[in-house]
Design an enzyme around this catalytic site. Structure first.
Site, PDB file in Angstrom:
ATOM      1  N   HIS A  64       1.096  -1.034   0.320  1.00 40.59           N
ATOM      2  CA  HIS A  64       0.081  -0.331  -0.110  1.00 40.59           C
ATOM      3  C   HIS A  64       0.668   0.824   0.371  1.00 40.59           C
ATOM      4  O   HIS A  64       1.803   1.301   0.480  1.00 40.59           O
ATOM      5  CB  HIS A  64      -1.210  -0.038   1.306  1.00 40.59           C
ATOM      6  N   GLU A  66       0.946   3.924   2.044  1.00 43.81           N
ATOM      7  CA  GLU A  66       0.742   4.512   3.008  1.00 43.81           C
ATOM      8  C   GLU A  66       2.748   3.700   3.294  1.00 43.81           C
ATOM      9  O   GLU A  66       4.168   3.784   4.399  1.00 43.81           O
ATOM     10  CB  GLU A  66       0.420   4.129   3.864  1.00 43.81           C
ATOM     11  N   CYS A  94      -6.410   1.700   5.636  1.00 43.13           N
ATOM     12  CA  CYS A  94      -6.209   0.147   6.068  1.00 43.13           C
ATOM     13  C   CYS A  94      -5.934   0.218   7.653  1.00 43.13           C
ATOM     14  O   CYS A  94      -5.472   0.848   8.391  1.00 43.13           O
ATOM     15  CB  CYS A  94      -6.825  -1.046   5.171  1.00 43.13           C
ATOM     16  N   CYS A  97      -2.699  -0.611   7.581  1.00 42.77           N
ATOM     17  CA  CYS A  97      -1.807   0.569   7.658  1.00 42.77           C
ATOM     18  C   CYS A  97      -1.674   1.292   9.047  1.00 42.77           C
ATOM     19  O   CYS A  97      -0.510   1.572   9.360  1.00 42.77           O
ATOM     20  CB  CYS A  97      -2.109   1.411   5.944  1.00 42.77           C
TER      21      CYS A  97
END
Length: 158
Positions: A64, A66, A94, A97
């Protein structure tokens, strides 16, 4: 890396400025046919980490935006903790993260669009570090529209 002096840029807030940089990362993801989410990490006015979704390219569900930005920032800082840093991300993180932000001890998280389905705030608000400050809804419409347009285009292809 470039330092930003916001005293000279009275027309834009630091959060808007840095969210714009996260949006640039999201557009890089879009160009690579990834879900258009971008993130940056800022410390003392300096961008020290950038990332965008790479889950398709890397065939890695944990890649992701992040995670990419936080790892880059920790490498830049030469340590694993980021208590004086702010994570800017175009979509509410999410749970994975947000949990990573806990371990990195991120000082602040600023996100654009809320994620009613998978955002950490809807699922577990206590997953971030207790000292982490959270601000949501910065450039929300623009951040949200980028993702909506991506999925609309995907549905039209099938």
């Amino acid at each position: 890396m470039r330092y930003i002096n916001f005293d000279d840029e009275a027309t834009i807030s630091p959060d808007d400025f840095f969210m714009n940089e996260a949006l640039r990362e999201a557009k890089l993801a879009l160009a690579e046919d990834e879900i258009p989410i971008g993130a940056i990490v800022v410390c003392k006015g300096q961008i020290i980490g950038r990332g965008h979704n790479l889950t398709e390219r890397l065939n890695d569900v944990s890649a992701h935006a992040e995670m990419q930005a936080l790892t880059a920032a920790a490498n830049y800082m030469g340590g694993k903790y980021l208590p004086e840093c702010t994570l800017y991300v175009t979509m509410e993180p999410c749970v994975m993260c947000a949990g990573a932000s806990y371990w990195f001890q991120v000082g602040r998280i600023v996100f654009g669009a809320y994620d009613a389905r998978l955002g950490f705030g809807r699922l577990n608000q206590k997953i971030t570090h207790p000292k982490t400050l959270i601000t949501g809804g910065i450039r929300e419409n623009e951040c949200s529209q980028l993702v909506k347009d991506f999925f609309k285009a995907r549905r039209q292809k099938t």
